[in-house]
Design an enzyme around this catalytic site. Sequence first.
Site, PDB file in Angstrom:
ATOM      1  N   ASP A  43      -3.172   0.949   5.781  1.00  0.00           N
ATOM      2  CA  ASP A  43      -4.351  -0.392   6.788  1.00  0.00           C
ATOM      3  C   ASP A  43      -5.346   0.078   7.031  1.00  0.00           C
ATOM      4  O   ASP A  43      -6.554   0.282   7.331  1.00  0.00           O
ATOM      5  CB  ASP A  43      -4.054  -1.510   6.526  1.00  0.00           C
ATOM      6  CG  ASP A  43      -3.368  -2.010   5.678  1.00  0.00           C
ATOM      7  OD1 ASP A  43      -3.422  -2.725   4.722  1.00  0.00           O
ATOM      8  OD2 ASP A  43      -2.733  -3.437   6.474  1.00  0.00           O
ATOM      9  N   GLU A  60       3.737  -7.574  11.775  1.00  0.00           N
ATOM     10  CA  GLU A  60       2.072  -7.715  11.540  1.00  0.00           C
ATOM     11  C   GLU A  60       1.625  -8.257  12.492  1.00  0.00           C
ATOM     12  O   GLU A  60       1.103  -9.999  12.039  1.00  0.00           O
ATOM     13  CB  GLU A  60       1.969  -7.298  10.103  1.00  0.00           C
ATOM     14  CG  GLU A  60       0.214  -6.432  10.352  1.00  0.00           C
ATOM     15  CD  GLU A  60      -0.584  -6.924   9.187  1.00  0.00           C
ATOM     16  OE1 GLU A  60      -1.572  -5.843   8.448  1.00  0.00           O
ATOM     17  OE2 GLU A  60      -0.292  -8.156   8.403  1.00  0.00           O
TER      18      GLU A  60
HETATM   19  C1  GLC Z   1      -1.267  -6.964   5.420  1.00  0.00           C
HETATM   20  C2  GLC Z   1      -1.299  -6.056   5.027  1.00  0.00           C
HETATM   21  C3  GLC Z   1      -2.167  -5.254   3.888  1.00  0.00           C
HETATM   22  C4  GLC Z   1      -2.470  -6.793   2.853  1.00  0.00           C
HETATM   23  C5  GLC Z   1      -3.208  -7.801   3.842  1.00  0.00           C
HETATM   24  C6  GLC Z   1      -2.948  -8.948   2.791  1.00  0.00           C
HETATM   25  O1  GLC Z   1      -2.499  -7.210   6.543  1.00  0.00           O
HETATM   26  O2  GLC Z   1      -0.254  -4.600   5.757  1.00  0.00           O
HETATM   27  O3  GLC Z   1      -1.883  -4.193   3.307  1.00  0.00           O
HETATM   28  O4  GLC Z   1      -3.716  -6.238   2.345  1.00  0.00           O
HETATM   29  O5  GLC Z   1      -1.860  -7.875   4.718  1.00  0.00           O
HETATM   30  O6  GLC Z   1      -0.863  -9.141   2.457  1.00  0.00           O
END
Ligand code: GLC
Length: 560
Positions: free
Chosen positions: A330, A265
């Site tokens: 998200d 991500e």
């Molecule tokens: C990423 C996850 C999200 C989470 C964040 C902190 O963005 O997808 O859901 O709140 O990381 O871990």
Amino acid sequence: MQKKWWQEAVVYQIYCKSFKDTNGDGVGDLAGVMEKLPMLKELGVTCIWFNPIYKSPQVDNGYDISDYQDIDPAYGTIEQFKELLDKAHAMGIRVVMDLVLNHTSDEHPWFKESRKSKDNPYRNYYVWRAPKENGKEPNNWGNYFYEGRGSAWQFDEATGEYYLHNYSWKMPDVNWEYEPLRQDMYKMMRWWLDLGVDGFRLDAINRLKKPEGLPDSKMPPAPPVGIYGYVVDRAICTNVPGIHELLREINKNVWSKYDMMTVGETGNLSSDGALDYICQDHNEIDMVFHFEIGKNPKIITVNEYKETQQRWIDLMKHNAWISQFLTNHDSPRQVSRFGNDGEYRVPSAKMLATLVHTMPGTPFIYQGEEIGMTNVYFDTIDDYNERYTVGKYNTMIEAGEKPEVALGKLRAMSRDNARTPYQWDGTDNAGFTSGKPWIKVNPRYPEINYERDRASADSIFDYYKKLTGLRREHPAVIDGDFRFLLYDDPKIVMFLRKCARETLLVVTNFSDDPVKVAFPEELRANKWKRVLTNREDTAPSLEGREEWLPWEAEVYTLSC
Ligand code: GLC
Ligand code: CA
């Protein structure tokens, strides 16, 4: 070239908490996932990605991990997880875990030790700094969840220092500069891989490295936390020099030793910097989720969509692979965000899926998308759960915003849109639980649910089955070259996927309006065969086709 399994995969993302509850406690569980494995198999899924199911105080629904090597009791046990893994593997479904390496819960034993004293062996597992002379935080960074008055630093009485938390104060950032922390993380990853998991979705992976000296952000303070002098600068801790060395080190020590996939991500990553992460020659990660389409709060135009896709697809020429998705846990729901969740809910859900599953790259399905689940619009902040929406709301109110206005600004983009329970049927709580669900069910469930969709002649689920079938049966979906046609058209997304054996043509209308287009000359003389449509009422032949219905999606083949 022989493809890797994850390049051929269809990945299904499971937000376990909201998938299927089997014991009436209102929380989805592993038993629920096991019960639904045959449905996933039928859908054509070959890999599951679990949002975090580790032991966690659930401040951020599991992204706050207090034990990396256990399952949260609300979901089940490690034995049950092993059983699930075996069952899934026996069905040809791989399992990928969500791995949070940027932070832990403040209830993790490492942090409990770390905060005890400045000379505790775990002190350097986290990022601690002394207050400034005036007692203030070490810098002006704001946390991403707008918690408290907004700072990314929390003062800890025991030692009189601040710790860094880019997210919640309950989620301290760990310190990757410290070798013992790195070794512990490697050990933990190996443990999961040795257990048989097939890879990791790497949470916030381009944020592990923090900028040297932790300097103030130069961004001007903006409302709402700007009133306290903090700046929510999501870029300052991303793609920081040194991140690539770190990822290569992890890859060398752990990932390279297994037949696994990694998908990172990577917020704040544009196609410019992406090859550094995903070029296979660099030995870092296999692919990333970029947010140049999905997370951008402005509604993108179709031309911007095409331009962005083209930039990322171009990277594939440099020994790199990409992911295809439009939304996740998200973000708002795909059909509400990019389609039309009213009159055209069914055709637009199918049309968007067509793009995700026929563009180059590995397609990801977010749970509920395959039945066209939509955004939820709760009337009061009390019904919202997720930290970001609630934190930002509170800060907006403190900054003088009216409640309706604050809620109005947050609802469409709230992450809770994606987190309401899966709508299985038209019974109470959409058949998700026999108890009280941890978050309210979307009130549209009598109209939109799995059972109803499956019974419909126009089923979205059936259409997804055809899309995953297309991936199995037509190699061009995975291997084919890619070329846009009618690139400048503001509504039509049309492209070719060409490999040695065949050419696929995908035509979609990304709009609420019927569109008339002159069909590209080069395609006209060919005998195209329609293999998929979301508008059975249109003629199956391209001959004489000039008009495309709202949200129409079609796939044609041409054999060589
Ligand atoms: C990423 C996850 C999200 C989470 C964040 C902190 O963005 O997808 O859901 O709140 O990381 O871990
Ligand atoms: Ca349960």
